[in-house]
Write an enzyme that holds these catalytic residues in place. Structure first.
Site, PDB file in Angstrom:
ATOM      1  N   LEU A   1       0.832  -1.208   0.000  1.00 38.13           N
ATOM      2  CA  LEU A   1       0.000   0.000   0.000  1.00 38.13           C
ATOM      3  C   LEU A   1       0.868   1.260   0.000  1.00 38.13           C
ATOM      4  CD1 LEU A   1      -2.973  -0.992   2.348  1.00 38.13           C
ATOM      5  CD2 LEU A   1      -2.798  -1.187  -0.142  1.00 38.13           C
ATOM      6  N   THR A   2       1.669   1.404  -1.042  1.00 39.68           N
ATOM      7  CA  THR A   2       2.401   2.647  -1.268  1.00 39.68           C
ATOM      8  C   THR A   2       1.383   3.700  -1.722  1.00 39.68           C
ATOM      9  OG1 THR A   2       2.731   2.246  -3.630  1.00 39.68           O
ATOM     10  CG2 THR A   2       4.393   1.307  -2.125  1.00 39.68           C
TER      11      THR A   2
ATOM     12  N   LYS B   1      13.155  -2.632 -14.359  1.00 37.96           N
ATOM     13  CA  LYS B   1      12.235  -3.664 -14.853  1.00 37.96           C
ATOM     14  C   LYS B   1      12.981  -4.646 -15.760  1.00 37.96           C
ATOM     15  CE  LYS B   1       8.319  -4.057 -14.445  1.00 37.96           C
ATOM     16  NZ  LYS B   1       7.471  -4.754 -13.427  1.00 37.96           N
TER      17      LYS B   1
ATOM     18  N   THR C   1       7.356  -5.175 -18.887  1.00 41.01           N
ATOM     19  CA  THR C   1       6.838  -4.063 -19.680  1.00 41.01           C
ATOM     20  C   THR C   1       7.544  -3.971 -21.032  1.00 41.01           C
ATOM     21  OG1 THR C   1       6.853  -1.638 -19.782  1.00 41.01           O
ATOM     22  CG2 THR C   1       8.442  -2.631 -18.325  1.00 41.01           C
ATOM     23  N   ASP C   2       6.862  -3.378 -22.010  1.00 43.23           N
ATOM     24  CA  ASP C   2       7.516  -3.168 -23.307  1.00 43.23           C
ATOM     25  C   ASP C   2       8.606  -2.094 -23.224  1.00 43.23           C
ATOM     26  OD1 ASP C   2       5.987  -0.825 -23.170  1.00 43.23           O
ATOM     27  OD2 ASP C   2       5.105  -1.033 -25.172  1.00 43.23           O
ATOM     28  N   GLU C   3       8.645  -1.349 -22.091  1.00 41.79           N
ATOM     29  CA  GLU C   3       9.686  -0.324 -21.964  1.00 41.79           C
ATOM     30  C   GLU C   3      11.084  -0.919 -21.888  1.00 41.79           C
ATOM     31  OE1 GLU C   3       7.295   3.189 -19.622  1.00 41.79           O
ATOM     32  OE2 GLU C   3       9.452   3.132 -19.644  1.00 41.79           O
TER      33      GLU C   3
ATOM     34  N   TYR D   1      13.369   3.458 -14.082  1.00 40.27           N
ATOM     35  CA  TYR D   1      12.218   2.535 -14.031  1.00 40.27           C
ATOM     36  C   TYR D   1      12.425   1.378 -15.007  1.00 40.27           C
ATOM     37  CZ  TYR D   1       7.774   0.453 -15.342  1.00 40.27           C
ATOM     38  OH  TYR D   1       6.788  -0.459 -15.659  1.00 40.27           O
TER      39      TYR D   1
ATOM     40  N   ASP E   1       5.699  -5.911   2.363  1.00 38.45           N
ATOM     41  CA  ASP E   1       6.663  -5.323   1.428  1.00 38.45           C
ATOM     42  C   ASP E   1       7.442  -6.449   0.760  1.00 38.45           C
ATOM     43  OD1 ASP E   1       8.808  -4.019   0.233  1.00 38.45           O
ATOM     44  OD2 ASP E   1       9.142  -2.668   1.927  1.00 38.45           O
TER      45      ASP E   1
ATOM     46  N   TYR F   1       4.690  16.917 -22.701  1.00 39.43           N
ATOM     47  CA  TYR F   1       6.156  16.889 -22.697  1.00 39.43           C
ATOM     48  C   TYR F   1       6.672  17.050 -24.133  1.00 39.43           C
ATOM     49  CZ  TYR F   1       5.899  14.633 -18.016  1.00 39.43           C
ATOM     50  OH  TYR F   1       5.666  14.325 -16.697  1.00 39.43           O
TER      51      TYR F   1
ATOM     52  N   ARG G   1       2.814   5.818 -28.182  1.00 40.13           N
ATOM     53  CA  ARG G   1       2.573   4.713 -27.254  1.00 40.13           C
ATOM     54  C   ARG G   1       1.471   3.822 -27.833  1.00 40.13           C
ATOM     55  NH1 ARG G   1       6.666   6.662 -25.871  1.00 40.13           N
ATOM     56  NH2 ARG G   1       7.385   7.241 -23.782  1.00 40.13           N
TER      57      ARG G   1
ATOM     58  N   ALA H   1       3.779  -6.193  -8.280  1.00 41.96           N
ATOM     59  CA  ALA H   1       4.237  -5.088  -7.410  1.00 41.96           C
ATOM     60  C   ALA H   1       5.479  -4.424  -7.981  1.00 41.96           C
ATOM     61  CB  ALA H   1       4.520  -5.613  -6.007  1.00 41.96           C
ATOM     62  N   ALA H   2       5.413  -3.112  -8.092  1.00 43.07           N
ATOM     63  CA  ALA H   2       6.551  -2.347  -8.618  1.00 43.07           C
ATOM     64  C   ALA H   2       6.308  -0.878  -8.337  1.00 43.07           C
ATOM     65  CB  ALA H   2       6.684  -2.562 -10.130  1.00 43.07           C
ATOM     66  N   GLU H   3       7.369  -0.120  -8.390  1.00 41.31           N
ATOM     67  CA  GLU H   3       7.256   1.340  -8.523  1.00 41.31           C
ATOM     68  C   GLU H   3       7.145   1.539 -10.025  1.00 41.31           C
ATOM     69  OE1 GLU H   3       6.984   3.753  -6.388  1.00 41.31           O
ATOM     70  OE2 GLU H   3       7.245   2.575  -4.561  1.00 41.31           O
TER      71      GLU H   3
END
Ligand code: NAD
Ligand code: DAU
Length: 338
Positions: A33-34, A152, A123-125, A148, A57, A205, A212, A80-82
């Site tokens: 629960l961030t 990942k 992620t595709d990033e 990030y 955590d 930006y 995307r 779970a991730a930032e």
């Protein structure tokens, strides 16, 4: 099957829990629960007999061990991730800790307890920016650009290494940009919707021509279920929405739907290291599991705007307190468009 879900109080994790908790599987939701984790997202399934929430955590080895020991999951879905690129630029440490070391603790516990399936949500990033006319398949090199995406990419490779080295039955999904209800209003679509509804400026930006590929969150969750049950161990599956759009086009559509003027758009300083274009093919996932992205973008965007309009209280709760400090920090030094 008993599924241990991490990050099930966040945007995608809660959609997955809402989709699965009333069905055949038992769900244990382990979440710290961030700022991004919100039990309000789980109200629709609260109290269901085969659903359990555990506060914890993923970086805390003892807490991770305890949840595996007590609940003895058959499978893990690790969300779970930032998850926000801008926050990872302002403050990389918690991002690297959770995304890499937290994922490591999860893999270690899964190995000790011998789960039958471990789905790592990537992620595709991780592919970085992809020049036209290419679409990345799962063999594309990983060229991550931000703290990030590199954290990942690291955890994605770590998860695959646990298959190669320890035979942990890992599958990895690499999804494109998700949108839909309950998304924290720091990401492009919910931020623009919520600012438009409040008649606030919409910060674009740079030139707004970054591309995307938009994937409706429930389509992503169905893909995870497909991979969980039909994916091959040790394999990676891209999950795309097949709807590539420039940011400016997305924001203009939001202004049309909300009935707000284009004069609300303001050009602000670009994100450092900003990836120009994400583009993946989901052909492998489609061929092997029969999954298809079902939500039409126009319909999904309209439904998302309607949800934010009808849930102003949810938005005002998540925007209170720490959100304001973040917004100030991220946007105050971007006011000029240089
Ligand atoms: P989110 O930020 O909305 O939610 C993250 C959740 O993880 C929250 O509930 C938070 O409380 C929890 N969490 C964070 N740190 C934790 C920790 N140390 N221990 C336990 N719980 C912790 O994220 P999201 O957008 O729902 O993304 C979920 C996953 O999907 C992430 O792994 C992200 O990298 C991946 N992903 C996201 C997208 C997207 O467009 N949002 C696309 C592809 C992949
Ligand atoms: O591609 C999958 C990834 O998509 C996920 O792994 C990430 O968790 C998720 O955050 C998302 O990353 P992006 O950086 O693509 O998403 P974001 O919503 O932050 O930004 C989308 C685009 O919009 C990007 O080009 C930056 C731009 N943008 C974003 C914000 C928040 C703006 O122009 N203005 C803004 O205020």
């Amino acid at each position: 099957m008993k599924i241990l879900v991490t990050g099930g109080a966040g945007f995608i994790g809660s959609a997955f829990v809402r989709m699965t908790a009333g069905g055949a599987h038992s769900i244990v939701n382990f979440d710290k629960l961030t700022y991004a984790g919100n039990l309000e997202n789980l109200k629709p399934i609260e109290g269901l007999p085969r659903y359990t929430f555990v506060l914890g955590d993923i970086c805390d080895a003892a807490a991770v061990e305890a949840v595996f020991a007590e609940h003895k999951p058959d499978a893990v879905v690790h969300f779970a991730a930032e998850s926000h690129v801008d926050r990872s630029i302002l403050s990389p440490e918690p991002v690297v800790a959770t995304n890499f070391m937290g994922s490591f603790q999860m893999l270690e516990a899964a190995k000790r307890h011998g789960v039958a399936r471990y789905t790592h949500v990537s992620t595709d990033e991780v592919y970085g920016s992809i020049d036209e006319p290419h679409d990345a398949d799962e063999t594309w090199p990983l060229v991550a650009s931000s703290p990030y995406s590199s954290s990942k990419a690291g955890s994605d490779l770590l998860a695959l290494s646990y298959f190669k080295t320890f035979k942990l039955p890992v599958v990895v999904t690499r999804a494109s940009n998700n949108y839909g209800p309950y998304q924290f209003p720091e990401k492009l679509i919910p931020l623009m919707i919520s600012n438009a509804l409040d008649h606030q400026p919409l910060p674009i930006y740079g030139d707004g021509q970054q591309v995307r590929d938009w994937l409706y969150v429930d389509d992503h969750c169905r893909a995870i279920l497909a991979v969980l049950t039909k994916g091959r161990e040790g394999e990676v599956y891209n999950v795309g929405g097949s709807r590539a759009l420039a940011n400016l086009d997305v924001v203009k559509r939001i202004l049309e739907i909300t009935g707000k003027p284009e004069s609300l758009m303001v050009t602000v300083k670009d994100r450092p290291g900003h990836d120009r274009r994400y583009a993946i093919t989901s052909e492998k996932l489609e061929r092997e599991t029969g999954w298809r992205a079902e939500m039409d973008f126009e319909v999904g965007l309209k439904a998302t705007v309607d949800w934010y309009r009808a849930n102003r209280e949810w938005v005002s709760h998540v925007k209170s307190g720490a959100y304001r400090a973040y917004y100030e920090q991220n946007y105050s030094n971007r006011l000029s468009a240089t």
